[in-house]
Design a protein around this motif. Structure first.
Motif, mmCIF file in Angstrom:
data_model
loop_
_atom_site.group_PDB
_atom_site.id
_atom_site.type_symbol
_atom_site.label_atom_id
_atom_site.label_comp_id
_atom_site.label_asym_id
_atom_site.label_seq_id
_atom_site.Cartn_x
_atom_site.Cartn_y
_atom_site.Cartn_z
ATOM 1 N N ARG A 82 0.838 -1.199 0.000
ATOM 2 C CA ARG A 82 0.000 0.000 0.000
ATOM 3 C C ARG A 82 0.875 1.251 0.000
ATOM 4 O O ARG A 82 0.568 2.231 -0.673
ATOM 5 N N GLU A 83 1.996 1.200 0.716
ATOM 6 C CA GLU A 83 2.901 2.358 0.753
ATOM 7 C C GLU A 83 3.519 2.626 -0.621
ATOM 8 O O GLU A 83 3.705 3.778 -1.007
ATOM 9 N N LEU A 84 3.823 1.553 -1.354
ATOM 10 C CA LEU A 84 4.331 1.736 -2.714
ATOM 11 C C LEU A 84 3.260 2.394 -3.584
ATOM 12 O O LEU A 84 3.565 3.274 -4.388
ATOM 13 N N LEU A 85 2.001 2.005 -3.397
ATOM 14 C CA LEU A 85 0.913 2.642 -4.152
ATOM 15 C C LEU A 85 0.803 4.124 -3.817
ATOM 16 O O LEU A 85 0.557 4.939 -4.709
ATOM 17 N N VAL A 86 1.000 4.492 -2.557
ATOM 18 C CA VAL A 86 1.002 5.911 -2.183
ATOM 19 C C VAL A 86 2.092 6.632 -2.973
ATOM 20 O O VAL A 86 1.840 7.672 -3.597
ATOM 21 N N GLU A 87 3.293 6.069 -2.980
ATOM 22 C CA GLU A 87 4.412 6.687 -3.701
ATOM 23 C C GLU A 87 4.117 6.790 -5.197
ATOM 24 O O GLU A 87 4.410 7.817 -5.822
ATOM 25 N N LEU A 88 3.548 5.738 -5.778
ATOM 26 C CA LEU A 88 3.240 5.746 -7.203
ATOM 27 C C LEU A 88 2.171 6.784 -7.535
ATOM 28 O O LEU A 88 2.276 7.492 -8.546
ATOM 29 N N MET A 89 1.151 6.885 -6.715
ATOM 30 C CA MET A 89 0.091 7.870 -6.953
ATOM 31 C C MET A 89 0.646 9.299 -6.806
ATOM 32 O O MET A 89 0.291 10.185 -7.580
ATOM 33 N N GLN A 90 1.521 9.515 -5.830
ATOM 34 C CA GLN A 90 2.136 10.835 -5.666
ATOM 35 C C GLN A 90 3.036 11.156 -6.863
ATOM 36 O O GLN A 90 3.038 12.283 -7.366
ATOM 37 N N TRP A 91 3.774 10.155 -7.337
ATOM 38 C CA TRP A 91 4.628 10.326 -8.522
ATOM 39 C C TRP A 91 3.771 10.671 -9.736
ATOM 40 O O TRP A 91 4.102 11.568 -10.509
ATOM 41 N N LEU A 92 2.660 9.970 -9.886
ATOM 42 C CA LEU A 92 1.759 10.226 -10.996
ATOM 43 C C LEU A 92 1.205 11.649 -10.928
ATOM 44 O O LEU A 92 1.144 12.355 -11.941
ATOM 45 N N ALA A 93 0.806 12.090 -9.749
ATOM 46 C CA ALA A 93 0.283 13.453 -9.590
ATOM 47 C C ALA A 93 1.354 14.490 -9.943
ATOM 48 O O ALA A 93 1.054 15.504 -10.576
ATOM 49 N N ARG A 94 2.601 14.243 -9.557
ATOM 50 C CA ARG A 94 3.689 15.170 -9.918
ATOM 51 C C ARG A 94 3.888 15.200 -11.431
ATOM 52 O O ARG A 94 4.147 16.255 -12.005
ATOM 53 N N ARG A 95 3.785 14.027 -12.080
ATOM 54 C CA ARG A 95 3.891 13.971 -13.554
ATOM 55 C C ARG A 95 2.782 14.795 -14.203
ATOM 56 O O ARG A 95 3.016 15.510 -15.169
ATOM 57 N N MET A 96 1.582 14.681 -13.671
ATOM 58 C CA MET A 96 0.457 15.438 -14.223
ATOM 59 C C MET A 96 0.679 16.940 -14.017
ATOM 60 O O MET A 96 0.401 17.731 -14.905
ATOM 61 N N ALA A 97 1.176 17.302 -12.840
ATOM 62 C CA ALA A 97 1.437 18.717 -12.567
ATOM 63 C C ALA A 97 2.519 19.265 -13.497
ATOM 64 O O ALA A 97 2.450 20.414 -13.939
ATOM 65 N N ALA A 98 3.504 18.437 -13.817
ATOM 66 C CA ALA A 98 4.568 18.860 -14.730
ATOM 67 C C ALA A 98 4.043 19.008 -16.158
ATOM 68 O O ALA A 98 4.625 19.742 -16.956
ATOM 69 N N GLN A 99 2.963 18.333 -16.469
ATOM 70 C CA GLN A 99 2.330 18.411 -17.792
ATOM 71 C C GLN A 99 0.963 19.097 -17.647
ATOM 72 O O GLN A 99 -0.038 18.641 -18.204
ATOM 73 N N ARG A 100 0.935 20.184 -16.909
ATOM 74 C CA ARG A 100 -0.309 20.883 -16.579
ATOM 75 C C ARG A 100 -1.164 21.179 -17.816
ATOM 76 O O ARG A 100 -2.366 20.990 -17.807
ATOM 77 N N SER A 101 -0.540 21.651 -18.887
ATOM 78 C CA SER A 101 -1.289 21.969 -20.103
ATOM 79 C C SER A 101 -1.992 20.739 -20.663
ATOM 80 O O SER A 101 -3.128 20.822 -21.136
ATOM 81 N N CYS A 102 -1.309 19.602 -20.611
ATOM 82 C CA CYS A 102 -1.928 18.359 -21.095
ATOM 83 C C CYS A 102 -3.153 18.017 -20.262
ATOM 84 O O CYS A 102 -4.204 17.641 -20.798
ATOM 85 N N TYR A 103 -3.013 18.136 -18.949
ATOM 86 C CA TYR A 103 -4.130 17.755 -18.104
ATOM 87 C C TYR A 103 -5.304 18.712 -18.268
ATOM 88 O O TYR A 103 -6.455 18.294 -18.340
ATOM 89 N N LEU A 104 -5.029 20.026 -18.348
ATOM 90 C CA LEU A 104 -6.102 20.988 -18.583
ATOM 91 C C LEU A 104 -6.721 20.772 -19.964
ATOM 92 O O LEU A 104 -7.943 20.869 -20.131
ATOM 93 N N GLY A 105 -5.887 20.459 -20.953
ATOM 94 C CA GLY A 105 -6.397 20.149 -22.285
ATOM 95 C C GLY A 105 -7.311 18.941 -22.258
ATOM 96 O O GLY A 105 -8.344 18.906 -22.945
#
Length: 191
Positions: A82-105
């Motif tokens: 479960r802790e690895l899933l927390v890390e993966l979900m946080q990593w995914l959220a950071r990836r989305m934030a780094a690609q903000r235009s893609c996510y808003l698009g």
């Protein structure tokens, strides 16, 4: 129709930026050409109409958002937990934030899909494929939970990111990483 793949990618990237900044109503060939800094009329040489442009933007967004295979393999290398899933979900959220235009698009495309059946069909296909791949990876890595666990995490992260990008003060009392940890701990069974 023009066949330069690099130019097509640059036009699609420009279209993503236009979508993120101006919304679907602002997405015109002229706006894409201006954003890509190419001569007026260039986009119309690559896309037969606006619907085709919108459909290909959806595909391009997922190309940009998908991590390289090595990154996925590395992220799934530790012992499933479960802790690895927390890390993966946080990593995914950071990836989305780094690609903000893609996510808003992508949000804009979702709204536009409510009015355009062809786009809805294509976007559903792309989103379903992405979710199916996430379920497949989750199960193959023997992470805790099942396919429904992945679906619930998907729904939760989509909602959290929608708030994070559109009304950032909504959860200012808690950092996104902390909210993700709470979500994972509430959804994912222990062990």
């Amino acid at each position: 129709m023009a066949r330069n793949p690099e130019r097509r990618a640059a036009l699609l990237d420009a279209a993503i930026e236009v979508l993120a900044d101006e919304g679907a109503r602002g997405l015109t060939f002229r706006a894409v050409d201006a954003r890509a800094a190419v001569p007026t009329g260039t986009s119309s040489n690559y896309f037969t109409d606006r619907d085709q442009l919108l459909s290909q933007v959806a595909e391009r967004i997922f190309v940009r958002l998908t991590p390289e295979q090595g990154a996925i393999d590395g992220a799934l290398a530790p012992e499933p937990s479960r802790e690895l899933l927390v890390e993966l979900m946080q990593w995914l959220a950071r990836r989305m934030a780094a690609q903000r235009s893609c996510y808003l698009g992508l949000f804009e495309l979702r709204l536009e899909a409510t009015r355009r059946p062809d786009l809805r069909e294509r976007l559903t296909e792309v989103l379903r494929s992405d979710l199916d791949e996430n379920i497949r990876l989750h199960l193959a890595a023997r992470m805790p939970g099942d396919a429904d666990t992945v679906r619930l995490l998907y729904f939760a992260l989509t909602g959290l990111l929608l708030d994070h990008f559109t009304v950032p003060g909504m959860h200012d009392e808690r950092a996104l990483d902390s909210l993700i940890e709470t979500v994972v701990h509430r959804i994912v069974p222990e062990g």
